[in-house]
Design a protein around this motif. Structure first.
Motif, PDB file in Angstrom:
ATOM      1  N   UNK A  46       0.830  -1.214   0.000  1.00  0.00           N
ATOM      2  CA  UNK A  46       0.000   0.000   0.000  1.00  0.00           C
ATOM      3  C   UNK A  46       0.863   1.262   0.000  1.00  0.00           C
ATOM      4  N   UNK A  47       1.992   1.214   0.694  1.00  0.00           N
ATOM      5  CA  UNK A  47       2.896   2.374   0.664  1.00  0.00           C
ATOM      6  C   UNK A  47       3.326   2.661  -0.777  1.00  0.00           C
ATOM      7  N   UNK A  48       3.668   1.602  -1.509  1.00  0.00           N
ATOM      8  CA  UNK A  48       4.067   1.803  -2.912  1.00  0.00           C
ATOM      9  C   UNK A  48       2.902   2.351  -3.741  1.00  0.00           C
ATOM     10  N   UNK A  49       1.724   1.791  -3.487  1.00  0.00           N
ATOM     11  CA  UNK A  49       0.538   2.258  -4.223  1.00  0.00           C
ATOM     12  C   UNK A  49       0.266   3.728  -3.897  1.00  0.00           C
ATOM     13  N   UNK A  50       0.364   4.072  -2.616  1.00  0.00           N
ATOM     14  CA  UNK A  50       0.141   5.466  -2.217  1.00  0.00           C
ATOM     15  C   UNK A  50       1.156   6.395  -2.892  1.00  0.00           C
ATOM     16  N   UNK A  51       2.402   5.945  -2.977  1.00  0.00           N
ATOM     17  CA  UNK A  51       3.421   6.790  -3.626  1.00  0.00           C
ATOM     18  C   UNK A  51       3.042   7.035  -5.075  1.00  0.00           C
ATOM     19  N   UNK A  52       2.585   5.968  -5.749  1.00  0.00           N
ATOM     20  CA  UNK A  52       2.131   6.144  -7.143  1.00  0.00           C
ATOM     21  C   UNK A  52       0.969   7.131  -7.207  1.00  0.00           C
ATOM     22  N   UNK A  53       0.031   6.979  -6.259  1.00  0.00           N
ATOM     23  CA  UNK A  53      -1.132   7.871  -6.258  1.00  0.00           C
ATOM     24  C   UNK A  53      -0.705   9.327  -6.066  1.00  0.00           C
ATOM     25  N   UNK A  54       0.207   9.569  -5.129  1.00  0.00           N
ATOM     26  CA  UNK A  54       0.665  10.955  -4.900  1.00  0.00           C
ATOM     27  C   UNK A  54       1.349  11.489  -6.152  1.00  0.00           C
ATOM     28  N   UNK A  55       2.221  10.676  -6.749  1.00  0.00           N
ATOM     29  CA  UNK A  55       2.974  11.132  -7.930  1.00  0.00           C
ATOM     30  C   UNK A  55       2.051  11.397  -9.110  1.00  0.00           C
ATOM     31  N   UNK A  56       0.941  10.655  -9.167  1.00  0.00           N
ATOM     32  CA  UNK A  56      -0.012  10.845 -10.268  1.00  0.00           C
ATOM     33  C   UNK A  56      -1.094  11.855  -9.937  1.00  0.00           C
ATOM     34  N   UNK A  57      -1.010  12.466  -8.759  1.00  0.00           N
ATOM     35  CA  UNK A  57      -2.026  13.447  -8.384  1.00  0.00           C
ATOM     36  C   UNK A  57      -3.388  12.831  -8.095  1.00  0.00           C
ATOM     37  N   UNK A  58      -3.391  11.539  -7.758  1.00  0.00           N
ATOM     38  CA  UNK A  58      -4.665  10.860  -7.453  1.00  0.00           C
ATOM     39  C   UNK A  58      -4.929  10.890  -5.949  1.00  0.00           C
ATOM     40  N   UNK A  59      -6.163  10.571  -5.588  1.00  0.00           N
ATOM     41  CA  UNK A  59      -6.495  10.486  -4.169  1.00  0.00           C
ATOM     42  C   UNK A  59      -5.782   9.281  -3.553  1.00  0.00           C
ATOM     43  N   UNK A  60      -5.320   9.465  -2.336  1.00  0.00           N
ATOM     44  CA  UNK A  60      -4.576   8.397  -1.669  1.00  0.00           C
ATOM     45  C   UNK A  60      -5.543   7.508  -0.890  1.00  0.00           C
ATOM     46  N   UNK A  61      -5.403   6.199  -1.062  1.00  0.00           N
ATOM     47  CA  UNK A  61      -6.268   5.256  -0.345  1.00  0.00           C
ATOM     48  C   UNK A  61      -5.513   4.621   0.823  1.00  0.00           C
ATOM     49  N   UNK A  62      -6.232   4.426   1.920  1.00  0.00           N
ATOM     50  CA  UNK A  62      -5.646   3.856   3.133  1.00  0.00           C
ATOM     51  C   UNK A  62      -6.479   2.669   3.587  1.00  0.00           C
ATOM     52  N   UNK A  63      -5.953   1.467   3.437  1.00  0.00           N
ATOM     53  CA  UNK A  63      -6.621   0.277   3.972  1.00  0.00           C
ATOM     54  C   UNK A  63      -5.737  -0.373   5.024  1.00  0.00           C
ATOM     55  N   UNK A  64      -4.570  -0.834   4.620  1.00  0.00           N
ATOM     56  CA  UNK A  64      -3.644  -1.460   5.568  1.00  0.00           C
ATOM     57  C   UNK A  64      -2.976  -0.418   6.460  1.00  0.00           C
ATOM     58  N   UNK A  65      -2.787   0.781   5.936  1.00  0.00           N
ATOM     59  CA  UNK A  65      -2.174   1.875   6.695  1.00  0.00           C
ATOM     60  C   UNK A  65      -3.269   2.800   7.202  1.00  0.00           C
ATOM     61  N   UNK A  66      -3.077   3.335   8.414  1.00  0.00           N
ATOM     62  CA  UNK A  66      -4.126   4.189   8.988  1.00  0.00           C
ATOM     63  C   UNK A  66      -4.249   5.515   8.245  1.00  0.00           C
ATOM     64  N   UNK A  67      -3.121   6.075   7.859  1.00  0.00           N
ATOM     65  CA  UNK A  67      -3.110   7.359   7.161  1.00  0.00           C
ATOM     66  C   UNK A  67      -2.226   7.248   5.924  1.00  0.00           C
ATOM     67  N   UNK A  68      -2.212   8.328   5.148  1.00  0.00           N
ATOM     68  CA  UNK A  68      -1.227   8.408   4.074  1.00  0.00           C
ATOM     69  C   UNK A  68       0.164   8.301   4.685  1.00  0.00           C
ATOM     70  N   UNK A  69       0.958   7.344   4.185  1.00  0.00           N
ATOM     71  CA  UNK A  69       2.335   7.227   4.661  1.00  0.00           C
ATOM     72  C   UNK A  69       3.306   7.714   3.582  1.00  0.00           C
TER      73      UNK A  69
END
Lengths: 333, 333
Positions: free
Chosen positions: A167-190
């Motif tokens: 999920x951390x890797x997915x979140x990094x992709x989301x941030x880099x692509x300007x997409x909304x960050x999703x949190x399932x396994x992590x409590x917040x955006x990491x």
């Protein structure tokens, strides 16, 4: 001639690391059972070139097992651990379920292997951030008792499991692509962020991860009076924890003495090159057995040269979990 | 009726933030000169709907300037700052060039605005990690003197400039794509990693960023005896620094007293919700003026309830640099 092994929680990050480490260390065994939740039962796992079918973890899993390496969470350990013991297995458990049970040894082999002798079927593996802090602190404490530790951690996503790493890797992709960050396994955006450990907070304001550092260190060091103050923080790294550790000793101590003591300490690699600003990083420790130590320097704010700062990095999945458990199992042989 | 302004280093991360903050705060000015290195001269910059041509920063840039906001590095400040003063401008400098000069006030307006009165043409802006630590520590120190601070920082890429922020993003893409990581603005891989601050290390083992925390805090607090021990670390965040701060006070103090003192402190927002594990994160502080404070708790390892742990987050480019300088300029008016 080896032992009959079982791995409970084989599909998790630590479970997978158990297999790698057993292979790398050529751990002698006669048989090995791959256990996981019902969801994973029937799936295949390859180990030392042989394919195994994952079986569901039940109370009846342990009739033909000598040593069971558990990494399946506290509640499942409480559910199935006693059955394993009853069936004759010794459980080495990576969860927090039994760590503070006075009947259960809590062991870091470099520190208190002799405590294992008192076991009644279960031996507990300490928490990752505790292990990584105390492997290098112990040889110092033995030479010159530590009165107080102030620890701030820089903990990797792996502490929250394999899903959190992905999920951390997915979140990094989301941030880099300007997409909304999703949190399932992590409590917040990491990704590109950090947050204080999201374990339950005690009435004193400390979260469970921080209280583990306090209580487990006191138990392992057999030193109920040592002062410990921890701040545990998740940062966007994958699998190695770092910790900034401030130590106050009973007697004066110099950085050179610390370097000397750590240079021969088991499980420790000193990496301390101030001239080139080369100190342990998560990328150094990832996949390695040792805890790396650098930034060894006098704390000039402690009187009489009794203060030392160090910076450590250790693989959370490896020495922080799976390796320590396998080392315990090796001592059982 | 306003002042004639100049911004030296307008193309950098802090220079750009100067413009945003001057706009947001409706800073009154008659004219504004956009100054940068020869490389950027002739480029355009838009401010409050008007286009400006960037001029080369030279000794002759300041004949018609009252206040010059400098953020162009220590050596260029030493080269051009005195010329600006000679031409009649007051320089508010973001670099480290003059911070420890006993003739130069080092100012955080919430703490020591009165020190500005002694200025002889240059007023220094403290280092980012120092400002973000001491804005919340000062109101506590005033109420109950702080004897010792142990600080571990979680610093964002922006501290190394705009190029470092972009490089962190690029590195993250490289890691996610399995490509080799390139390091130009950053000393090491920062994406999915962290490293101790890469400023020069003094013979005592502390890097320059850590010694800034020690020396600048002592100067700003006018308290040469306060004990400070810092470990400064870069983590893969973009523009907000976090810091884990352990405080030892002269007299007993409770978390409730700290909360009370901070709730009315200028420049501070208390965000402290242990029940929901909601504490300041870089994403909270980014783009905000205040330093956010949470994790306020008693340090049980300090006798007599004289110890407190806090966790802070502050925007490195904003309160850590540009905002603080603009606040100084506002006090000059």
């Amino acid at each position: 001639m080896g032992k009959r092994l079982a791995i409970a929680g084989v599909t998790g990050a630590v479970g997978q690391e158990f297999l790698q480490i057993l292979d790398q260390r050529d751990f002698a065994f006669d048989s090995i059972k791959m256990l996981a939740s019902k969801r994973s039962a029937g799936k295949k796992v390859t180990f030392k070139g042989k394919e195994y079918t994952i079986e569901e973890l039940t109370e009846d899993s342990f009739g033909d097992v000598d040593i069971a390496l558990f990494s399946c969470g506290g509640s499942r350990t409480k559910e199935f651990g006693p059955a394993a013991v009853k069936a004759g297995a010794v459980v080495v458990d990576n969860s927090s379920a039994y760590r503070m049970d006075p009947e259960v040894p809590l062991v870091v082999p470099e520190i208190n292997a002799e405590a294992m002798k008192q076991h009644k079927g279960i031996i507990a593996n300490p928490n990752c951030s505790t292990i990584i802090a105390i492997v290098p602190v112990w040889p110092l404490h033995k030479a010159n008792p530590v009165k107080r530790m102030v620890v701030s951690t820089y903990q990797a996503a792996s502490g929250a499991g394999m899903a959190a790493m992905r999920e951390l890797e997915q979140q990094a992709r989301q941030v880099l692509n300007g997409e909304e960050v999703t949190c399932d396994a992590l409590k917040y955006q990491l990704a590109f962020n950090c947050y204080n450990h999201d374990s339950q907070t005690a009435p004193n304001g400390y979260n469970a991860e921080e209280m583990k550092m306090v209580n487990e260190t006191r138990k392992i060091f057999d030193c109920p009076d040592i002062g410990i103050s921890a701040t545990c923080v998740r940062i966007p790294t994958l699998r190695a924890h770092c910790e900034s550790i401030n130590l106050e000793f009973e007697s004066p101590i110099t950085p050179d003495e610390v370097r000397e003591l750590l240079s021969t300490a088991p499980g420790v690699t000193v990496m301390d090159d101030p001239e080139n600003n080369r100190h342990p990083m998560p990328t150094d420790a990832s996949g390695k057995d040792d805890v790396f130590v650098g930034r060894i320097r006098q704390d000039e704010s402690v009187p009489d040269n009794c203060g030392i700062n160090i910076w450590v990095a250790g693989d959370q999945i490896r020495k922080g979990a799976a390796l320590n458990a396998v080392q315990i199992a090796e001592k059982l042989l």
